[in-house]
Design a protein around this motif. Sequence first.
Motif, PDB file in Angstrom:
ATOM      1  N   PRO A  79       0.820  -1.213   0.000  1.00  0.00           N
ATOM      2  CA  PRO A  79       0.000   0.000   0.000  1.00  0.00           C
ATOM      3  C   PRO A  79       0.854   1.264   0.000  1.00  0.00           C
ATOM      4  CG  PRO A  79       0.093  -0.931   2.199  1.00  0.00           C
ATOM      5  CD  PRO A  79       0.822  -1.884   1.315  1.00  0.00           C
ATOM      6  N   PHE A  80       0.385   2.274  -0.700  1.00  0.00           N
ATOM      7  CA  PHE A  80       1.068   3.569  -0.690  1.00  0.00           C
ATOM      8  C   PHE A  80       0.180   4.672  -0.142  1.00  0.00           C
ATOM      9  CE2 PHE A  80       4.214   1.366  -2.913  1.00  0.00           C
ATOM     10  CZ  PHE A  80       5.371   2.129  -2.832  1.00  0.00           C
ATOM     11  N   GLU A  81      -1.082   4.678  -0.551  1.00  0.00           N
ATOM     12  CA  GLU A  81      -2.035   5.655  -0.007  1.00  0.00           C
ATOM     13  C   GLU A  81      -1.555   7.092  -0.207  1.00  0.00           C
ATOM     14  OE1 GLU A  81      -4.879   4.525   0.969  1.00  0.00           O
ATOM     15  OE2 GLU A  81      -4.234   2.434   0.841  1.00  0.00           O
ATOM     16  N   TRP A  82      -0.963   7.374  -1.359  1.00  0.00           N
ATOM     17  CA  TRP A  82      -0.535   8.733  -1.646  1.00  0.00           C
ATOM     18  C   TRP A  82      -1.746   9.612  -1.938  1.00  0.00           C
ATOM     19  CZ3 TRP A  82       4.543   9.084  -4.964  1.00  0.00           C
ATOM     20  CH2 TRP A  82       5.584   8.522  -4.230  1.00  0.00           C
ATOM     21  N   LYS A  83      -1.610  10.894  -1.714  1.00  0.00           N
ATOM     22  CA  LYS A  83      -2.709  11.837  -1.917  1.00  0.00           C
ATOM     23  C   LYS A  83      -2.426  12.724  -3.130  1.00  0.00           C
ATOM     24  CE  LYS A  83      -0.831  15.567   0.953  1.00  0.00           C
ATOM     25  NZ  LYS A  83      -1.108  16.537   2.031  1.00  0.00           N
ATOM     26  N   LEU A 120       3.944   7.549   7.192  1.00  0.00           N
ATOM     27  CA  LEU A 120       3.643   6.124   7.273  1.00  0.00           C
ATOM     28  C   LEU A 120       4.139   5.358   6.052  1.00  0.00           C
ATOM     29  CD1 LEU A 120       2.196   3.848   8.830  1.00  0.00           C
ATOM     30  CD2 LEU A 120       0.098   4.476   7.599  1.00  0.00           C
ATOM     31  N   HIS A 121       4.122   5.998   4.874  1.00  0.00           N
ATOM     32  CA  HIS A 121       4.459   5.301   3.631  1.00  0.00           C
ATOM     33  C   HIS A 121       5.683   5.902   2.941  1.00  0.00           C
ATOM     34  CE1 HIS A 121       0.783   3.028   3.944  1.00  0.00           C
ATOM     35  NE2 HIS A 121       0.073   4.131   4.007  1.00  0.00           N
ATOM     36  N   ARG A 122       6.588   6.501   3.685  1.00  0.00           N
ATOM     37  CA  ARG A 122       7.779   7.121   3.105  1.00  0.00           C
ATOM     38  C   ARG A 122       9.004   6.250   3.372  1.00  0.00           C
ATOM     39  NH1 ARG A 122       7.967  12.524   5.517  1.00  0.00           N
ATOM     40  NH2 ARG A 122       6.108  12.831   4.239  1.00  0.00           N
ATOM     41  N   THR A 123       9.862   6.079   2.380  1.00  0.00           N
ATOM     42  CA  THR A 123      11.049   5.240   2.511  1.00  0.00           C
ATOM     43  C   THR A 123      12.292   6.023   2.110  1.00  0.00           C
ATOM     44  OG1 THR A 123      11.315   4.329   0.272  1.00  0.00           O
ATOM     45  CG2 THR A 123       9.548   3.387   1.665  1.00  0.00           C
ATOM     46  N   PRO A 124      13.501   5.477   2.405  1.00  0.00           N
ATOM     47  CA  PRO A 124      14.727   6.167   1.994  1.00  0.00           C
ATOM     48  C   PRO A 124      14.901   6.279   0.489  1.00  0.00           C
ATOM     49  CG  PRO A 124      15.204   4.542   3.712  1.00  0.00           C
ATOM     50  CD  PRO A 124      13.788   4.311   3.278  1.00  0.00           C
ATOM     51  N   ARG A 125      14.162   5.483  -0.283  1.00  0.00           N
ATOM     52  CA  ARG A 125      14.249   5.644  -1.728  1.00  0.00           C
ATOM     53  C   ARG A 125      13.757   7.019  -2.158  1.00  0.00           C
ATOM     54  NH1 ARG A 125      15.768   0.998  -3.929  1.00  0.00           N
ATOM     55  NH2 ARG A 125      15.104  -0.986  -2.990  1.00  0.00           N
ATOM     56  N   LEU A 126      12.803   7.559  -1.422  1.00  0.00           N
ATOM     57  CA  LEU A 126      12.232   8.865  -1.733  1.00  0.00           C
ATOM     58  C   LEU A 126      11.877   9.585  -0.441  1.00  0.00           C
ATOM     59  CD1 LEU A 126      11.227  10.925  -3.726  1.00  0.00           C
ATOM     60  CD2 LEU A 126       9.094   9.654  -3.917  1.00  0.00           C
ATOM     61  N   PRO A 127      12.869  10.192   0.231  1.00  0.00           N
ATOM     62  CA  PRO A 127      12.585  10.928   1.477  1.00  0.00           C
ATOM     63  C   PRO A 127      11.981  12.293   1.164  1.00  0.00           C
ATOM     64  CG  PRO A 127      14.922  11.013   0.981  1.00  0.00           C
ATOM     65  CD  PRO A 127      14.304  10.149  -0.075  1.00  0.00           C
ATOM     66  N   ASP A 128      10.767  12.274   0.656  1.00  0.00           N
ATOM     67  CA  ASP A 128      10.122  13.455   0.104  1.00  0.00           C
ATOM     68  C   ASP A 128       9.557  14.346   1.201  1.00  0.00           C
ATOM     69  OD1 ASP A 128       9.367  14.996  -2.049  1.00  0.00           O
ATOM     70  OD2 ASP A 128       7.409  14.050  -2.231  1.00  0.00           O
ATOM     71  N   ALA A 129       9.330  15.619   0.845  1.00  0.00           N
ATOM     72  CA  ALA A 129       8.712  16.581   1.760  1.00  0.00           C
ATOM     73  C   ALA A 129       8.201  17.748   0.938  1.00  0.00           C
ATOM     74  CB  ALA A 129       9.714  17.061   2.810  1.00  0.00           C
TER      75      ALA A 129
END
Length: 442
Positions: free
Chosen positions: A335-339, A372-381
């Motif tokens: 699951p990603f549950e991105w908005k 909850l769904h953020r990983t080091p592949r994409l430490p986005d903000a």
Amino acid sequence: MATNPRIMQNTVLAAGIAVALAFAGQAQAAGFQLKENSVKSMGAAFAGTAAKKGDTSVVTNNPAVMTQFDGTAVQLDLTVIDLNYEFQGSGTDPLGRPLTGSNGGNAGDVTPVPAFSVVHKFDNGTAVGAMVSAPFGLKTEYDAGWVGRYAAQKSEVEIIDLALSGAVDITDRFSVGLGVILSRADVTLTKGVDFGALMAQSGIPGYLPQSSDGLAEVQGDDTGFGYLLGANLRPTDNLSIGVSYRSEIDYELTGTVDWTVPSGPAAVLGVARPGWFQDGTVYADLTTPSILNVGLAWQVTDALLLSATYAETNWSSLREVRIQFDGPDPDSVEPFEWKDTYFAAVGAEYQLNDSWALRGGVAYDETPTSLLHRTPRLPDANRIFYSVGATWKVSDAFDLNFAYTRIEPRDPKIDTVASGSEIVGPFDGDANLFGVSAQYRF
């Protein structure tokens, strides 16, 4: 915490492929979107890209604006992205002990992102254009053996588009455009696998978490198709309003998983778990988001141009990634549950003299991710863009454009579990973009 081999295998594939699906070069817009298809637009923080004339990147950004050209224009853009991301946190293994390893160093890199576009306007009010660009992309790589190795090691994905567009003037002040997109996605991802934790949780003596590391590498590719729609209204000679829409693009990635398993765990798993962690073929249905872009360009005076953009990206289409295996493993769902997110920018351009124009802009870009769904592949903000640029009119037919953009994420951080280990903490991140482009008209 028990570690199931199927969970470990599926997590490598799902988290890896899905997070990185849509990247070529390095991610410099929220999520994994790349906006760097026009140096001229970058100088104004990409404000007004759907409404401004004189930039052949409208082939992709809003094909309806192509009718505002005369004759033929060819443009070559090159943006060099200097991405910097350094982990400042820590982690614990399934036994609660600190994870060994460094902070991974600078996970970013210096990467060139080129684009090429051409527009031809016919005398009958129609125009055609073509563009090659990278609308999405990712490239991050941490030092081997870093503290977050079980979550991510290397992520390198390229998505390259070929867009073919046409436009027609409906009236003197209104035009519409349509385009088709041929898109190619290529993915390479790696991450560490804690076979020591797997052996320990299976009751095999002599093993502890972090005592026997392996590696998983995923590769996949596919070709997808999409479309572009655009409209351009010019209610007065000094005002241009543009709306464009880029469709979702579906990819059916087909590729391989390559496991590096230490000899001890390999011997045990060969008997206890036959078929697990075997090299083979994988499949995944993936979707890049649709984008709605609204732009405004207002020629306030002969010298001053103001512009603005509001864009929405339908990241909610990336709700999950389902991995299918060409083996005994059942499907895995990550699951990603991105908005859905928005991008807003304002910019200005001032014609200094007959040879030079100066521009600048600021933008705000919202992240689709959550902690909850953020990983080091994409430490986005969420992030802020600060841009400056200039155009040098070398001759009546030839322009050179220059731009610089500083991107500052707002407190990027992660809190993720991978292979039973938890990785928590902030990132120190920023990006510097340097661009140069040339346009020739004939």
